[in-house]
Design a protein around this motif. Structure first.
Motif, PDB file in Angstrom:
ATOM      1  N   VAL A 125       5.762   0.779   0.144  1.00  0.00           N
ATOM      2  CA  VAL A 125       4.433   0.659  -0.510  1.00  0.00           C
ATOM      3  C   VAL A 125       3.231   0.687   0.329  1.00  0.00           C
ATOM      4  CG1 VAL A 125       2.851  -1.083  -1.666  1.00  0.00           C
ATOM      5  CG2 VAL A 125       5.371  -1.093  -1.967  1.00  0.00           C
ATOM      6  N   VAL A 126       2.342   1.736   0.198  1.00  0.00           N
ATOM      7  CA  VAL A 126       1.117   2.146   1.058  1.00  0.00           C
ATOM      8  C   VAL A 126      -0.045   1.087   0.525  1.00  0.00           C
ATOM      9  CG1 VAL A 126      -0.415   4.022   1.749  1.00  0.00           C
ATOM     10  CG2 VAL A 126       2.120   4.576   1.541  1.00  0.00           C
ATOM     11  N   MET A 127      -0.422   0.199   1.086  1.00  0.00           N
ATOM     12  CA  MET A 127      -1.311  -0.739   0.630  1.00  0.00           C
ATOM     13  C   MET A 127      -2.695  -0.778   1.465  1.00  0.00           C
ATOM     14  SD  MET A 127      -0.888  -3.647  -1.102  1.00  0.00           S
ATOM     15  CE  MET A 127       0.596  -4.382  -0.944  1.00  0.00           C
ATOM     16  N   ASP A 128      -3.890  -0.649   0.611  1.00  0.00           N
ATOM     17  CA  ASP A 128      -5.046  -0.736   1.090  1.00  0.00           C
ATOM     18  C   ASP A 128      -5.379  -2.345   1.514  1.00  0.00           C
ATOM     19  OD1 ASP A 128      -7.676  -0.277   1.821  1.00  0.00           O
ATOM     20  OD2 ASP A 128      -8.478  -0.314  -0.228  1.00  0.00           O
ATOM     21  N   VAL A 129      -6.333  -2.672   2.199  1.00  0.00           N
ATOM     22  CA  VAL A 129      -6.685  -4.027   2.534  1.00  0.00           C
ATOM     23  C   VAL A 129      -7.812  -4.597   1.372  1.00  0.00           C
ATOM     24  CG1 VAL A 129      -7.655  -5.676   3.878  1.00  0.00           C
ATOM     25  CG2 VAL A 129      -5.915  -4.039   4.874  1.00  0.00           C
ATOM     26  N   GLU A 130      -8.971  -3.876   1.548  1.00  0.00           N
ATOM     27  CA  GLU A 130     -10.007  -4.484   0.820  1.00  0.00           C
ATOM     28  C   GLU A 130      -9.987  -4.033  -0.830  1.00  0.00           C
ATOM     29  OE1 GLU A 130     -13.673  -4.472   2.403  1.00  0.00           O
ATOM     30  OE2 GLU A 130     -12.971  -5.621   4.183  1.00  0.00           O
ATOM     31  N   MET A 131      -9.548  -5.052  -1.639  1.00  0.00           N
ATOM     32  CA  MET A 131      -9.557  -4.641  -3.218  1.00  0.00           C
ATOM     33  C   MET A 131     -10.318  -5.839  -3.806  1.00  0.00           C
ATOM     34  SD  MET A 131      -5.693  -3.025  -3.465  1.00  0.00           S
ATOM     35  CE  MET A 131      -4.922  -4.188  -2.425  1.00  0.00           C
ATOM     36  N   PRO A 132     -10.715  -5.491  -4.901  1.00  0.00           N
ATOM     37  CA  PRO A 132     -11.041  -6.707  -5.848  1.00  0.00           C
ATOM     38  C   PRO A 132      -9.730  -7.455  -6.528  1.00  0.00           C
ATOM     39  CG  PRO A 132     -11.110  -4.723  -7.179  1.00  0.00           C
ATOM     40  CD  PRO A 132     -10.941  -4.288  -5.766  1.00  0.00           C
ATOM     41  N   LEU A 162      -7.157  -9.266  -5.788  1.00  0.00           N
ATOM     42  CA  LEU A 162      -6.299  -9.853  -4.767  1.00  0.00           C
ATOM     43  C   LEU A 162      -6.373  -8.701  -3.512  1.00  0.00           C
ATOM     44  CD1 LEU A 162      -4.269 -12.140  -4.297  1.00  0.00           C
ATOM     45  CD2 LEU A 162      -2.344 -10.534  -4.988  1.00  0.00           C
ATOM     46  N   ASP A 163      -6.720  -9.156  -2.429  1.00  0.00           N
ATOM     47  CA  ASP A 163      -6.610  -8.301  -1.342  1.00  0.00           C
ATOM     48  C   ASP A 163      -5.172  -7.748  -0.812  1.00  0.00           C
ATOM     49  OD1 ASP A 163      -5.687  -9.592   1.369  1.00  0.00           O
ATOM     50  OD2 ASP A 163      -6.992 -11.149   0.281  1.00  0.00           O
ATOM     51  N   GLY A 164      -5.029  -6.677  -0.014  1.00  0.00           N
ATOM     52  CA  GLY A 164      -3.985  -6.055   0.214  1.00  0.00           C
ATOM     53  C   GLY A 164      -2.936  -6.858   1.193  1.00  0.00           C
ATOM     54  N   ILE A 165      -3.797  -7.764   1.958  1.00  0.00           N
ATOM     55  CA  ILE A 165      -2.831  -8.593   2.827  1.00  0.00           C
ATOM     56  C   ILE A 165      -2.310  -9.680   1.821  1.00  0.00           C
ATOM     57  CG2 ILE A 165      -3.034 -10.394   4.805  1.00  0.00           C
ATOM     58  CD1 ILE A 165      -5.187  -8.592   5.885  1.00  0.00           C
ATOM     59  N   SER A 166      -2.964 -10.564   0.904  1.00  0.00           N
ATOM     60  CA  SER A 166      -2.288 -11.479   0.112  1.00  0.00           C
ATOM     61  C   SER A 166      -1.291 -10.616  -0.821  1.00  0.00           C
ATOM     62  CB  SER A 166      -3.490 -12.146  -0.651  1.00  0.00           C
ATOM     63  OG  SER A 166      -4.339 -12.700   0.082  1.00  0.00           O
ATOM     64  N   ALA A 167      -1.564  -9.446  -1.164  1.00  0.00           N
ATOM     65  CA  ALA A 167      -0.531  -8.932  -2.110  1.00  0.00           C
ATOM     66  C   ALA A 167       0.725  -8.499  -1.639  1.00  0.00           C
ATOM     67  CB  ALA A 167      -1.290  -7.448  -2.744  1.00  0.00           C
ATOM     68  N   THR A 168       0.569  -8.126  -0.160  1.00  0.00           N
ATOM     69  CA  THR A 168       1.794  -7.956   0.655  1.00  0.00           C
ATOM     70  C   THR A 168       2.640  -9.178   0.843  1.00  0.00           C
ATOM     71  OG1 THR A 168       0.707  -6.169   2.263  1.00  0.00           O
ATOM     72  CG2 THR A 168       2.364  -7.464   3.028  1.00  0.00           C
ATOM     73  N   ALA A 169       1.906 -10.263   0.944  1.00  0.00           N
ATOM     74  CA  ALA A 169       2.767 -11.709   1.190  1.00  0.00           C
ATOM     75  C   ALA A 169       3.349 -11.926  -0.190  1.00  0.00           C
ATOM     76  CB  ALA A 169       1.476 -12.637   1.600  1.00  0.00           C
ATOM     77  N   GLN A 170       2.649 -11.794  -1.183  1.00  0.00           N
ATOM     78  CA  GLN A 170       3.330 -11.919  -2.552  1.00  0.00           C
ATOM     79  C   GLN A 170       4.333 -10.959  -2.740  1.00  0.00           C
ATOM     80  OE1 GLN A 170       0.810 -11.808  -6.024  1.00  0.00           O
ATOM     81  NE2 GLN A 170      -0.304 -13.660  -5.644  1.00  0.00           N
ATOM     82  N   LEU A 171       4.219  -9.775  -2.441  1.00  0.00           N
ATOM     83  CA  LEU A 171       5.296  -8.681  -2.751  1.00  0.00           C
ATOM     84  C   LEU A 171       6.502  -9.125  -1.841  1.00  0.00           C
ATOM     85  CD1 LEU A 171       6.366  -5.687  -3.725  1.00  0.00           C
ATOM     86  CD2 LEU A 171       5.220  -4.934  -1.845  1.00  0.00           C
ATOM     87  N   ARG A 172       6.129  -9.371  -0.594  1.00  0.00           N
ATOM     88  CA  ARG A 172       7.569  -9.786   0.157  1.00  0.00           C
ATOM     89  C   ARG A 172       8.148 -11.182  -0.202  1.00  0.00           C
ATOM     90  NH1 ARG A 172      10.053  -7.451   3.904  1.00  0.00           N
ATOM     91  NH2 ARG A 172       9.970  -9.214   5.515  1.00  0.00           N
ATOM     92  N   ARG A 173       7.660 -12.028  -0.788  1.00  0.00           N
ATOM     93  CA  ARG A 173       8.167 -12.951  -1.702  1.00  0.00           C
ATOM     94  C   ARG A 173       9.162 -12.810  -2.681  1.00  0.00           C
ATOM     95  NH1 ARG A 173       3.438 -15.826  -0.129  1.00  0.00           N
ATOM     96  NH2 ARG A 173       2.524 -15.570  -2.031  1.00  0.00           N
ATOM     97  N   ALA A 174       8.566 -11.719  -3.328  1.00  0.00           N
ATOM     98  CA  ALA A 174       9.344 -11.353  -4.573  1.00  0.00           C
ATOM     99  C   ALA A 174      10.519 -10.406  -4.240  1.00  0.00           C
ATOM    100  CB  ALA A 174       8.406 -10.743  -5.484  1.00  0.00           C
ATOM    101  N   TYR A 175      10.063  -9.629  -3.151  1.00  0.00           N
ATOM    102  CA  TYR A 175      11.252  -8.409  -2.510  1.00  0.00           C
ATOM    103  C   TYR A 175      11.118  -8.550  -1.217  1.00  0.00           C
ATOM    104  CZ  TYR A 175      10.797  -6.818  -7.433  1.00  0.00           C
ATOM    105  OH  TYR A 175      10.714  -6.765  -8.975  1.00  0.00           O
TER     106      TYR A 175
END
Length: 202
Positions: free
Chosen positions: A52-59, A61-74
């Motif tokens: 997953v190629v992830m940007d940081v600044e997004m409306p 949920l930011d990319g860092i928080s999204a990364t943490a969520q994704l890692r918890r799920a997968y």
């Protein structure tokens, strides 16, 4: 073997450019494009990307928080953060959230494709200049609660507004703001927020 890539960026032009560049590589295939961090886990469930190629600044949920969520799920998800903002604090927080790579968006296309391959193999990929800046800058001096208070203060509300949002007393908020201003060597809370943001602490 083809590496399946999912792109996460709120800017359609950037997503399109990244997709076009990566699809030129015979061993890379962009299987999904996502515009919002809140959609990452569901899209990963649907498309099963390898990287997953992830940007940081997004409306949303930011990319860092999204990364943490994704890692918890997968837990096996491989995340490469690619950002315009090469802030040292972003690097540290991104790696703590579970990303295995961190590069800036002006990375040449060939190097970006190679970064995707290396992340897929389980290797860590970090922009060298950003790694140096991160070491020099050090960790955020703010506690998690001070960070919450400064994020709330950044919206421009009163002490009472911040206290209400975070379920704290006004006196506690004032104490946190005083500590924040001292730790960032700022003159005002607005300046403290600017300093913290420029270092990627928020």
């Amino acid at each position: 073997m083809t590496i399946k890539v999912m792109l996460v960026d709120d800017q359609a032009l950037v997503r399109g450019a990244l997709a076009a560049l990566l699809d030129l590589e015979t061993d890379l295939s962009v299987v999904a494009e996502v515009a919002d961090g809140t959609e990452v886990v569901e899209a990963a469930r649907t498309h099963q990307p390898d990287v997953v190629v992830m940007d940081v600044e997004m409306p949303g949920l930011d990319g860092i928080s999204a990364t943490a969520q994704l890692r918890r799920a997968y837990p096996d998800a491989r995340v490469l953060i690619v950002t315009t903002f090469g802030r040292p604090g972003y690097l540290r927080r991104g790696l703590q959230a579970g990303a295995v790579g961190f590069v800036v968006k002006d990375t040449p296309a060939r190097e970006l494709a190679d970064a995707v391959r290396r992340v897929h193999r389980g290797l860590r990929v970090v922009d060298p200049a950003l790694a140096t800046d991160s070491l020099i800058a050090g960790e955020s001096p703010l506690t998690p609660r001070e960070t919450d208070v400064l994020r709330a203060a950044r919206k421009g509300g009163t002490v009472a507004d911040i206290a209400g949002e975070l379920y704290l007393s006004e006196g506690t908020v004032r104490n946190h703001l005083s500590a924040i201003i001292g730790k960032t060597n700022a003159r005002t809370r607005a300046e403290a927020a600017q300093i913290a943001e420029s270092n990627g602490w928020l």
